[in-house]
Design a protein around this motif. Structure first.
Motif, PDB file in Angstrom:
ATOM      1  N   SER A  53      33.316 -13.693  -5.037  1.00  0.00           N
ATOM      2  CA  SER A  53      34.946 -13.248  -4.866  1.00  0.00           C
ATOM      3  C   SER A  53      35.298 -12.394  -3.807  1.00  0.00           C
ATOM      4  N   TYR A  54      34.283 -11.870  -3.269  1.00  0.00           N
ATOM      5  CA  TYR A  54      34.488 -10.822  -2.140  1.00  0.00           C
ATOM      6  C   TYR A  54      34.575 -11.911  -0.791  1.00  0.00           C
ATOM      7  N   VAL A  55      35.323 -11.307   0.275  1.00  0.00           N
ATOM      8  CA  VAL A  55      35.228 -11.881   1.472  1.00  0.00           C
ATOM      9  C   VAL A  55      35.039 -11.136   2.598  1.00  0.00           C
ATOM     10  N   ARG A  56      34.687 -11.414   3.671  1.00  0.00           N
ATOM     11  CA  ARG A  56      34.525 -10.523   4.780  1.00  0.00           C
ATOM     12  C   ARG A  56      35.734 -10.900   6.084  1.00  0.00           C
ATOM     13  N   LEU A  57      36.627 -10.021   6.401  1.00  0.00           N
ATOM     14  CA  LEU A  57      37.242 -10.721   7.495  1.00  0.00           C
ATOM     15  C   LEU A  57      36.474 -10.360   9.033  1.00  0.00           C
TER      16      LEU A  57
ATOM     17  N   ILE B 170      42.048 -14.676  12.796  1.00  0.00           N
ATOM     18  CA  ILE B 170      41.436 -14.385  11.641  1.00  0.00           C
ATOM     19  C   ILE B 170      40.463 -15.306  11.150  1.00  0.00           C
ATOM     20  N   GLU B 171      38.967 -14.921  10.772  1.00  0.00           N
ATOM     21  CA  GLU B 171      37.924 -16.032  10.225  1.00  0.00           C
ATOM     22  C   GLU B 171      37.668 -15.072   9.073  1.00  0.00           C
ATOM     23  N   ILE B 172      37.236 -15.873   8.012  1.00  0.00           N
ATOM     24  CA  ILE B 172      36.929 -15.414   6.611  1.00  0.00           C
ATOM     25  C   ILE B 172      35.664 -15.806   6.442  1.00  0.00           C
ATOM     26  N   ASN B 173      34.885 -14.831   5.812  1.00  0.00           N
ATOM     27  CA  ASN B 173      33.598 -15.475   5.484  1.00  0.00           C
ATOM     28  C   ASN B 173      33.025 -14.869   4.159  1.00  0.00           C
ATOM     29  N   GLN B 174      32.866 -16.011   3.376  1.00  0.00           N
ATOM     30  CA  GLN B 174      32.336 -15.866   1.910  1.00  0.00           C
ATOM     31  C   GLN B 174      30.701 -15.926   1.760  1.00  0.00           C
TER      32      GLN B 174
ATOM     33  N   GLN C 247      38.129 -20.799   9.008  1.00  0.00           N
ATOM     34  CA  GLN C 247      38.906 -20.594  10.149  1.00  0.00           C
ATOM     35  C   GLN C 247      40.388 -20.784  10.145  1.00  0.00           C
ATOM     36  N   ASP C 248      40.910 -21.420   9.153  1.00  0.00           N
ATOM     37  CA  ASP C 248      42.186 -21.594   8.770  1.00  0.00           C
ATOM     38  C   ASP C 248      42.962 -20.844   7.978  1.00  0.00           C
TER      39      ASP C 248
ATOM     40  N   ARG D  18      37.719 -17.165  18.924  1.00  0.00           N
ATOM     41  CA  ARG D  18      38.407 -16.075  19.478  1.00  0.00           C
ATOM     42  C   ARG D  18      39.197 -16.410  20.700  1.00  0.00           C
ATOM     43  N   LEU D  19      38.590 -17.385  21.563  1.00  0.00           N
ATOM     44  CA  LEU D  19      39.149 -17.852  22.884  1.00  0.00           C
ATOM     45  C   LEU D  19      40.437 -18.746  22.741  1.00  0.00           C
TER      46      LEU D  19
END
Length: 687
Positions: free
Chosen positions: A54-58, A113-117, A184-185, A421-422
């Motif tokens: 349930s947690y994610v990292r930005l 912003i990228e989100i990692n699960q 990434q979306d 990022r670029l």
């Protein structure tokens, strides 16, 4: 202001099991017995797995969590401030006005912003130790870099939708591989006005009582559609009360609780003073820049907030390390650990001269630090365009090498994030770029002197403002299409570029790399090998009852909703109410209420809990962490710590160290009766 710290609690960090409520525990090594004793609840494997998923990292350092089955992510407003600034313009300022998407098509892309699960954790210690066995210095650093890069590459398998990070724990005593699903979306669904999110501004930062709605909601998409997120935290309808258990899930950035006295002395005497002198002058420059006009104020807003926060953090750290009682406890803790090791012949032989090796490495670090911080870490080139140029230039050089031989940030598994990022279309504000680059180049010349060969190579016969203005105004690297053209074209395209920022970065790149190489080989490699020996002794004495320092990896902290008593006897209650927000409103920055809240005065319930504190042990990086109850329901959203938490980098003080959060009831009331976000309220499962 004196940071009171319990000596006994500090000693426990190095020589024994953690104090109740203390610790940022890896999700695969949670002290269930201690949690049960402290809270009456025992988290089982199913509960922990759901918490993990349930947690994610930005990407960039914040935490977040899924809060609906349709990809809705809860995090802090300040964690998406860059996106809000990028979406804003002179015609539509979402920082000032807030943002609410009433339909899914209205949600706006946060390109940066990228989100990692996190989906899997693997212990890879044996692989790293086998690859580095018997090696020292440069040989050790190279072998370690190669094996970590290979582990990450093999884990991701070339799949751009996966991210794999090999993480060092216990200062080299253990290595874990964290495998993430990468998204990434990411799109903005809701953000309040900055005046509501950061009500109280810098005066209230790291303080309590607080009245801030530091929240935002993002949505994760894949293939153009919101993802399904069956693992998510539901919002509690009842909230919490004083004494209730609180669990914080997130990725705290870094702590230094297991570091040696020599390492802490280096931070106290070198890192903190150097940063504070630079940052306080930069803050003044940003304030003056923002006073020019409304556009410049908007452009400098995020940078100013960030530097003010960092200044307060580093002041707190410096005060803790300068506090005789606090630092004396750290010294005593190390002495006791060393005595225990010396009393055991086997451990003494294993540890050997590890502490002395670290001391020598820190002495060398003093000589290397300023070159490292100014060149490799870009203090001398405080510019978005300069950083873009550095990324493009090095990408061209590094991608000619096998993945395992590159700088780690350019390994195959890291390239998708670099490319994103670029490609970020965020506008680059030329006037702000010139102001900041002029300032940082001026400080570069001041640090090393006008006769320094590299200063001469950078400035020539021009002044810092002339170099900055020429480079910024002629650079094309503000255009993501140009950055991607160079990235995709590789070294040939980059070498053919006449962009002045790339030319500027090329002038200093060899020296920057040399500074990094010296620190990696003469400091980092030495310290890591020595710390690994100390860590093994600590394991032999205490097992895994000691948690590792924070490393931006997933952690669980347990505690309870509780206020504290100040040294002067003042009782600080654990909750504030919305009514207190209206009482605190002065109409003048930073205590000026957002217009939407002023308009909603007759509709909101003034008795609703708004902000709250708990005993959870957190640090920077926990911003955006969900605070949940034993049922796995959201009871709050972490956004800060109190003033006593500023010593938390080095030790946890249970009497007064507190986590500050937005109460779930305050967030619910705001969505319903201030922002009219009934569709979000419904999606969250609230009535």
């Amino acid at each position: 202001m004196k940071l009171a710290v319990s000596t006994a609690a500090t000693i426990a960090l190095l020589v024994g099991a953690a104090h109740a409520d203390e610790g940022m525990w890896t999700i695969d090594n949670v002290p269930t017995a201690a949690i049960a004793k402290a809270t009456g609840f025992t988290p089982d494997a199913k509960w922990l797995k759901k918490a993990q998923l349930s947690y994610v990292r930005l990407a960039g350092g914040c935490s977040g969590s899924f809060v609906s089955g349709e990809g809705l992510v809860m995090t802090n407003h300040h964690c998406v401030a860059d996106c809000i600034a990028e979406l804003s313009s002179a015609d539509k300022d979402y920082q000032a006005d807030g943002f609410l998407a009433k339909t899914r098509p209205e949600e706006k892309s946060c390109a940066g912003i990228e989100i990692n699960q996190l989906v899997e954790i693997t212990d890879v210690t044996a692989q790293v130790e086998a690859a580095t066995a018997g090696k020292t210095g440069q040989e050790f650093a190279n072998a370690r870099r190669t094996v970590l890069a290979d582990i990450e590459k093999n884990c991701a398998g070339g799949d751009a939708k996966l991210r794999c990070d090999a993480v060092t724990l216990y200062q080299g005593g253990r290595y874990n591989l964290y495998k993430y699903k990468r998204y990434q979306d990411v799109r903005l669904a809701f953000a309040p006005e900055a005046a509501a999110a950061s009500f109280g501004g810098d005066p209230d930062n790291f303080n309590f009582p607080r009245y801030a709605l530091d929240m935002s909601l993002l949505r994760v998409y894949e293939d153009g559609k919101p993802i399904k997120s069956p693992n998510h935290f539901k919002w509690s309808t009842e909230g919490s009360k004083e004494g209730d258990a609180s669990f914080v899930i997130g990725n705290p950035g870094s702590t230094s609780r297991l570091r040696t006295i020599a390492e802490l002395e280096f931070v106290r005497d070198n890192v903190a003073p150097s940063f504070l002198f630079f940052a306080q002058e930069k803050r003044g420059r940003l304030i003056e820049f923002g006073r020019e006009n409304a556009d410049r104020n908007r452009e400098a807003f995020d940078d100013l907030n960030s530097i003010e926060n960092s200044i307060k953090v580093w002041k707190g750290r410096q005060m803790a390390l300068a506090d005789k009682e606090f630092f004396g406890a750290k010294v005593k803790a190390e002495q006791e650990l060393r005595a225990k090791i010396a009393a055991d012949p086997k451990l003494a032989a294993q540890v050997g001269d590890a502490f002395e090796q670290i001391e020598k490495a820190q002495a060398r670090y003093v000589q290397l630090y300023q070159r490292l911080i100014h060149l490799e870490r870009m203090r001398a080139f405080d510019s978005v365009l300069a950083m873009n140029a550095r990324l493009v230039l090095r990408a061209g050089d590094e991608r000619l090498l096998p993945s395992g031989q590159r700088l780690r940030e350019y390994g195959d598994s890291r390239l998708p994030a670099l490319k994103q990022r670029l490609s970020n279309p965020a506008p680059v504000h030329a006037d702000l770029e010139v102001a900041l680059l002029t300032f940082s180049l001026t400080k570069f010349r001041e640090q090393f002197g006008p006769d320094d060969a590299l200063v001469k190579a950078v400035l020539g016969k021009q002044s810092p403002d002339q170099v900055a203005a020429a480079a910024v105004k002629a650079s094309k690297l503000g255009d993501p299409a140009e950055r991607l053209r160079l990235f995709e074209g590789g070294k040939a395209a980059i070498d053919a570029s006449d962009d002045p920022m790339i030319k500027l970065m090329r002038v200093v790149d060899a020296a920057a790399r040399a500074a990094r190489k010296s620190v990696e080989e003469e400091v980092d490699a030495v310290v890591e090998q020595a710390q690994a020996r100390i860590a093994k002794a600590r394991f032999a004495l205490y097992g895994d009852s000691v948690y590792p320092d924070a490393t931006l990896s997933l952690r669980l902290s347990y505690g309870k909703m509780q206020g504290w008593t100040e040294l002067d006897g003042t009782e600080v209650k654990p909750y504030t109410t919305i009514g207190g927000l209206y009482e605190r409103d002065t109409g003048a920055f930073p205590f000026d209420m957002a217009k939407s809240w002023d308009d909603a005065k007759g509709k909101v319930n003034m008795a609703t809990p708004y902000n709250a504190v708990s005993t959870n042990d957190i640090i920077g990086g926990n911003s955006g962490s969900a605070a949940i109850n034993a049922k796995g329901e959201v009871i709050g959203l972490v956004f800060d710590g109190n003033i006593h938490s500023l010593s938390g980098d080095y030790g946890y003080e249970p009497k007064r160290n507190r986590t500050v959060m937005v109460d779930v009831r305050g967030m619910s009331e705001a969505l319903r009766n201030v922002y009219g976000a009934q569709h979000i309220v419904k999606e969250l499962g609230l009535k």
